[in-house]
Design an enzyme around this catalytic site. Structure first.
Site, PDB file in Angstrom:
ATOM      1  N   ASN A  86       0.872  -1.177   0.000  1.00  0.00           N
ATOM      2  CA  ASN A  86       0.000   0.000   0.000  1.00  0.00           C
ATOM      3  C   ASN A  86       0.909   1.226   0.000  1.00  0.00           C
ATOM      4  O   ASN A  86       1.484   1.570   1.029  1.00  0.00           O
ATOM      5  CB  ASN A  86      -0.887  -0.047   1.250  1.00  0.00           C
ATOM      6  CG  ASN A  86      -1.726   1.198   1.440  1.00  0.00           C
ATOM      7  OD1 ASN A  86      -1.816   2.040   0.549  1.00  0.00           O
ATOM      8  ND2 ASN A  86      -2.340   1.313   2.608  1.00  0.00           N
ATOM      9  N   LYS A 129       0.187   4.273  -0.333  1.00  0.00           N
ATOM     10  CA  LYS A 129      -0.452   5.481   0.247  1.00  0.00           C
ATOM     11  C   LYS A 129      -0.164   6.702  -0.632  1.00  0.00           C
ATOM     12  O   LYS A 129      -0.063   6.561  -1.852  1.00  0.00           O
ATOM     13  CB  LYS A 129       0.001   5.663   1.705  1.00  0.00           C
ATOM     14  CG  LYS A 129      -0.236   4.395   2.531  1.00  0.00           C
ATOM     15  CD  LYS A 129      -0.073   4.583   4.018  1.00  0.00           C
ATOM     16  CE  LYS A 129      -0.331   3.252   4.717  1.00  0.00           C
ATOM     17  NZ  LYS A 129      -0.217   3.358   6.174  1.00  0.00           N
ATOM     18  N   HIS A 173      -9.595   1.263   4.577  1.00  0.00           N
ATOM     19  CA  HIS A 173      -8.354   1.387   5.354  1.00  0.00           C
ATOM     20  C   HIS A 173      -8.609   2.296   6.550  1.00  0.00           C
ATOM     21  O   HIS A 173      -9.411   3.230   6.464  1.00  0.00           O
ATOM     22  CB  HIS A 173      -7.249   1.964   4.470  1.00  0.00           C
ATOM     23  CG  HIS A 173      -5.903   1.920   5.120  1.00  0.00           C
ATOM     24  ND1 HIS A 173      -5.515   2.857   6.041  1.00  0.00           N
ATOM     25  CD2 HIS A 173      -4.884   1.040   5.016  1.00  0.00           C
ATOM     26  CE1 HIS A 173      -4.298   2.540   6.479  1.00  0.00           C
ATOM     27  NE2 HIS A 173      -3.891   1.453   5.866  1.00  0.00           N
ATOM     28  N   GLU A 198      -7.069   4.684   7.701  1.00  0.00           N
ATOM     29  CA  GLU A 198      -6.889   6.122   7.402  1.00  0.00           C
ATOM     30  C   GLU A 198      -8.116   6.672   6.693  1.00  0.00           C
ATOM     31  O   GLU A 198      -8.489   7.837   6.896  1.00  0.00           O
ATOM     32  CB  GLU A 198      -5.603   6.304   6.570  1.00  0.00           C
ATOM     33  CG  GLU A 198      -4.365   6.059   7.434  1.00  0.00           C
ATOM     34  CD  GLU A 198      -3.155   5.513   6.697  1.00  0.00           C
ATOM     35  OE1 GLU A 198      -3.100   5.589   5.451  1.00  0.00           O
ATOM     36  OE2 GLU A 198      -2.247   4.984   7.384  1.00  0.00           O
ATOM     37  N   GLU A 219      -5.684  -4.916  10.369  1.00  0.00           N
ATOM     38  CA  GLU A 219      -4.639  -3.936  10.638  1.00  0.00           C
ATOM     39  C   GLU A 219      -4.960  -3.222  11.948  1.00  0.00           C
ATOM     40  O   GLU A 219      -5.756  -2.272  11.960  1.00  0.00           O
ATOM     41  CB  GLU A 219      -4.568  -2.905   9.507  1.00  0.00           C
ATOM     42  CG  GLU A 219      -4.248  -3.513   8.160  1.00  0.00           C
ATOM     43  CD  GLU A 219      -3.614  -2.494   7.223  1.00  0.00           C
ATOM     44  OE1 GLU A 219      -2.523  -2.764   6.718  1.00  0.00           O
ATOM     45  OE2 GLU A 219      -4.193  -1.415   7.018  1.00  0.00           O
ATOM     46  N   GLY A 277       2.316   2.067  10.916  1.00  0.00           N
ATOM     47  CA  GLY A 277       3.321   3.125  10.810  1.00  0.00           C
ATOM     48  C   GLY A 277       3.984   3.479  12.127  1.00  0.00           C
ATOM     49  O   GLY A 277       4.682   4.481  12.221  1.00  0.00           O
ATOM     50  N   SER A 291       3.203  -2.326  10.375  1.00  0.00           N
ATOM     51  CA  SER A 291       4.644  -2.428  10.630  1.00  0.00           C
ATOM     52  C   SER A 291       5.248  -3.783  10.252  1.00  0.00           C
ATOM     53  O   SER A 291       6.138  -4.276  10.932  1.00  0.00           O
ATOM     54  CB  SER A 291       4.962  -2.068  12.083  1.00  0.00           C
ATOM     55  OG  SER A 291       4.578  -0.719  12.346  1.00  0.00           O
TER      56      SER A 291
HETATM   57  P1  PGA Z   1       2.680   0.180   7.767  1.00  0.00           P
HETATM   58  O1  PGA Z   1       1.247   0.426   7.094  1.00  0.00           O
HETATM   59  O2  PGA Z   1       3.230  -1.095   7.159  1.00  0.00           O
HETATM   60  O3  PGA Z   1       3.490   1.386   7.387  1.00  0.00           O
HETATM   61  O4  PGA Z   1       2.462   0.044   9.220  1.00  0.00           O
HETATM   62  C1  PGA Z   1       0.365  -0.638   6.825  1.00  0.00           C
HETATM   63  C2  PGA Z   1      -0.910  -0.105   6.200  1.00  0.00           C
HETATM   64  O5  PGA Z   1      -1.389   0.966   6.624  1.00  0.00           O
HETATM   65  O6  PGA Z   1      -1.482  -0.721   5.270  1.00  0.00           O
END
Ligand code: PGA
Length: 254
Positions: A12, A14, A98, A100, A170, A176, A216
Site C-alpha cells: 500500500n 499510500k 483502510h 486512514e 490492521e 506506521g 509495521s
Molecule cells: P505500515 O502500514 O506497514 O506502514 O504500518 C500498513 C498499512 O497501513 O497498510
C-alpha cells in the site's frame, strides 16, 4: 512455507511516489520478484501512477491494486474515481476501508459494504480492512469492534463474492508505528475473523478467504507473522516503498 491458502502480499503505497518514482519502484520489484510463483504479489500505487505502473506489470507476476474507489457509477462526484475507471488500467484489487479512510474521510462500515458490492460488480477484488485502536484494545473491546466491522463491511455480499474478497486485519496502533502485533495476537484475531465468516457465510467459504495482517510488517518479522495458520499474507505500508524491503518481505515468506 506450506500454507492452506496461497499467500498474498500487497504493498500500500499510500500518498507516495511520483510517476517517475513509481516506475523505478515497480521496475525493481518486477526484476527482483520475477521468479516468485508461490505468492500473489500486488502493488497499490496512488491513482496518478496507475497508468504508468499498469504498463510495467503487463505480463509479469505483479498485480495492480488501487487504494480506494467511489461506490457510484459515472456522474457528478467531484474528485472521485469509480471501479470502471480502475478497470481501464487492468486494476484487479482495491483496498477498501483502510483505517486512514475510516479516520480522515469518515468511511463507515455501511459505505465500505457499498463499495465492496460496486467493486465486485466490476470484477475487482476488494481488500477490506478492519482493526481496533489502542484504546479499544486496552478496554478489552478488540473483538467486539472487529466483529462489527466485519459484519458491517461485508453485509450483502454473496458467498461467491466473499470467496473473491480479501480481508486485512490492521490494528490501528500498529500502523506506521513500528509496533507489530505479536504473531499470537495476530493469529487470535485472524481466527476470530474466520469464525465470524463461518457464521456469516458458512465453513467452506470461510476456509477459502485470505486474511492478511498489516501494521509495521518488515523483512525481519514477516515470516514469523505469516507462519501463523490463519495469517494468509500481509498488507505492507512503509516497507512497500523500497524495492529491497518489499522484495525481502516476499522472499522471506516463501
Ligand atoms: P505500515 O502500514 O506497514 O506502514 O504500518 C500498513 C498499512 O497501513 O497498510
Amino acid at each position: 512455507m506450506d500454507k492452506e491458502r496461497k499467500l498474498l502480499i500487497a504493498g500500500n503505497w499510500k500518498m507516495n511516489k511520483t510517476v517517475a518514482e513509481a516506475i523505478d519502484l515497480v521496475d525493481g520489484l518486477v526484476r527482483e520478484l520475477a521468479n516468485v510463483k508461490e505468492v500473489d504479489i500486488v502493488v497499490c500505487p496512488p491513482f496518478t501512477a496507475l497508468h504508468a505502473v499498469s504498463k510495467k506489470v503487463l505480463d509479469t507476476q505483479v498485480r495492480l491494486g488501487a487504494q480506494t474507489m467511489n461506490e457510484n457509477g459515472y456522474g457528478a462526484f467531484t474528485g472521485e474515481v469509480n471501479a470502471g475507471m480502475l478497470k481501464e488500467f487492468s486494476v484487479r484489487y482495491v483496498i477498501l476501508g483502510h483505517s486512514e479512510r475510516r479516520q480522515y474521510y469518515a468511511e463507515t462500515n455501511a459505505l465500505i459494504a457499498k463499495k465492496a458490492l460496486a467493486a465486485h460488480a466490476a470484477a475487482l477484488k476488494p481488500i477490506v480492512c478492519v482493526g481496533e485502536t489502542l484504546a479499544e484494545r486496552e478496554a478489552g473491546k478488540a473483538e467486539a469492534v472487529i466483529g462489527t466491522q466485519v459484519k458491517g463491511s461485508l453485509a450483502g455480499l454473496s458467498a461467491a463474492q466473499m470467496e473473491e474478497t480479501v480481508i486485512a486485519y490492521e490494528p490501528v496502533w500498529a500502523i506506521g508505528t513500528g509496533k507489530t502485533a505479536t504473531s499470537a495476537q495476530a493469529q487470535e484475531i485472524h481466527l476470530f475473523i474466520r469464525e465470524t465468516l463461518v457464521q456469516m457465510f458458512g465453513e467452506s467459504v470461510a476456509k477459502k478467504v485470505r486474511i492478511l495482517y498489516g501494521g509495521s510488517v518488515k523483512p525481519g518479522n514477516a515470516r514469523e507473522i505469516m507462519s501463523q495458520p490463519d495469517v494468509d499474507g500481509a498488507l505492507v505500508g512503509g516497507a512497500a516503498l523500497e524495492v529491497r524491503s518489499f522484495s525481502d518481505i516476499v522472499k522471506n515468506s516463501i
